[in-house]
Design an enzyme around this catalytic site. Structure first.
Site, short mmCIF file in Angstrom:
data_model
loop_
_atom_site.label_atom_id
_atom_site.label_comp_id
_atom_site.label_asym_id
_atom_site.label_seq_id
_atom_site.Cartn_x
_atom_site.Cartn_y
_atom_site.Cartn_z
N LYS A 117 0.91 -1.27 -0.36
CA LYS A 117 -0.23 0.04 0.46
C LYS A 117 0.60 1.32 -0.09
O LYS A 117 -0.19 2.34 -0.19
CB LYS A 117 -1.26 -0.36 1.57
CG LYS A 117 -1.90 -1.30 0.82
CD LYS A 117 -2.69 -0.88 2.46
CE LYS A 117 -3.93 -2.63 2.11
NZ LYS A 117 -3.15 -3.73 2.41
N CYS A 119 -7.36 -6.08 6.81
CA CYS A 119 -8.08 -7.72 5.96
C CYS A 119 -8.38 -8.77 6.65
O CYS A 119 -8.79 -10.07 6.54
CB CYS A 119 -6.64 -8.24 5.03
SG CYS A 119 -5.26 -9.15 6.37
N ASP A 152 10.49 6.12 20.74
CA ASP A 152 9.47 7.67 20.92
C ASP A 152 9.40 8.41 19.42
O ASP A 152 9.21 9.47 19.20
CB ASP A 152 11.60 8.39 20.71
CG ASP A 152 12.49 7.61 19.51
OD1 ASP A 152 12.67 7.13 19.12
OD2 ASP A 152 13.42 9.42 19.94
#
Length: 393
Positions: A231, A346, A278
């Site tokens: 993606k 999904c 962080d």
């Protein structure tokens, strides 16, 4: 086809790794093929067919064979496929004539047996989906065709169809998914063509997620659970190669694969970041868009990964749902005011999808749901996906 002993034993060995050790079927199959380079295309096809179908139909084949041993399951599958089971293949359970007769009785067995799924998962999905579960499960037990996503940074879908045809591969456009092509049943993309970077193997349902993020060239985008980047690459193409994408994941190996794929695809706007404690602080308020492609049960992809249903457990599903809630609580903090994020899975289970969005809005009412998209395996023939776009004021 005559079944050779080496190939038959290879099938049993792969299935032992999958069922007894919880190995991922695709990975162990790839390893076995690399270790046996002398096996030809037909040999590899026989092994892949056997192990995928035995994995897909494990419980149904156990009923037919009257045994759960790997040898019996393989025998039942070969008989189902119309192959002659060799005399030297020994197994516990029914003989071939009895197996053939029991195939006729399979439809009267409980759904979890004839559709081959664990009892707990069948019950859970039935409770969540009701009558919709029957057609979804039937669709998820069908074999999946190969879908491709055309890399718009390099060529158009029409040009891709011509390029593939020149290389002996037929393909067709997919209605409703602008960048998708589908290959004829049983066909795959040769590795040499996959390495060109002109197309990527990606299910049509998966290709509906990135466009929902509503990106524009020049934006700052975070793909918070990027994995190997299917993606992410789609987002880069939608942004026309302009802007910044930070692809994050806890797996350095997956991000390394993403960098390789990005170079192959010809995009330079993707930067990878291995997740650190962080990270949220460093990128707070930085992004115009955030994609949360969350870890999930993966039930929408059972056509391609039938071994998932045997690895999944009730405990693992609950742990995954808790992780999804944590991601939704923290990752929207990466957005600037006025930004948008997409939560995607999904899975076909509402508790992982709409249920998570409802819980988020109960915890934090700032977020407005702009659009929800779902792909139904039964309705589309694609994998099952869910995605919701939410806006931050």
């Amino acid at each position: 086809m005559r079944i050779h002993r080496t190939l038959a034993e290879g099938c049993a060995g792969i299935l032992r790794e999958v069922f007894d050790q919880g190995r991922v079927l695709d990975r162990i199959l790839e390893q076995v093929f690399r270790a046996n380079p002398k096996w030809g295309k037909r040999d590899r096809g026989f092994i892949a067919e056997t192990v995928f179908e035995v994995t897909r139909w494990r419980r149904a084949l156990a009923f037919v064979a009257g045994s759960e041993t790997l040898q019996a399951l393989c025998a039942a599958q070969w008989n189902r496929a119309g192959l002659e089971v060799p005399e030297w293949w020994v197994w516990e359970g029914y003989r071939i004539p009895e197996m053939t007769a029991r195939e006729e009785l399979l439809g009267s067995e409980p759904r979890a047996i004839h559709e081959s799924i664990p009892d707990w998962l069948d019950q859970r999905a039935s409770e969540e989906l009701g009558e919709e579960w029957d057609p979804q499960l039937t669709a998820l037990n069908r074999r999946a065709p190969v879908f491709l996503r055309v890399n718009r940074l390099r060529l158009t879908p029409t040009e891709a169809i011509g390029w593939l045809l020149e290389n002996g591969v037929e393909s067709a456009l997919v209605h409703g998914v602008p960048d998708a092509l589908v290959l004829p049943d049983g066909r795959s993309l040769p590795k040499g063509l996959a390495g060109e970077g002109l197309v990527e193997i990606q299910d049509a349902g998966s290709q509906t997620i990135a466009p929902l993020l509503d990106v524009e060239p020049g934006m700052r985008v975070v793909d918070a659970c990027a994995g190997a980047g299917g993606k992410t690459l789609h987002l880069a193409a939608l942004m026309q190669g302009r802007g910044e994408i930070v692809a994050m994941d806890v797996s350095a190996a997956k991000l390394s694969e993403l960098r390789r794929r990005a170079a192959r695809a010809g995009t330079r706007i993707i930067r990878t970041e291995t997740w650190r404690e962080d990270t949220l602080k460093r990128y707070a308020g930085w992004a115009d868009r955030v994609l949360i492609d969350a870890p999930c049960s993966g039930l929408g992809t059972l056509r391609r990964q039938p071994d998932l249903k045997w690895r999944l457990s009730e405990g693992a599903l609950e742990k995954t749902r808790r992780l999804q809630r944590r991601l939704l609580d923290h990752y929207p903090g990466l957005l600037r005011p006025g930004g948008k994020f997409v939560y995607a899975t999904c899975s076909v289970l509402p508790s992982e999808n709409e249920g998570q969005i409802e819980l988020l809005r109960e915890r934090d009412g700032r977020f407005a749901v702009e659009e929800i998209r779902k792909t139904s395996p039964a309705g589309s023939g694609w994998d099952g996906f869910f995605a919701a776009r939410l806006a931050v004021p």
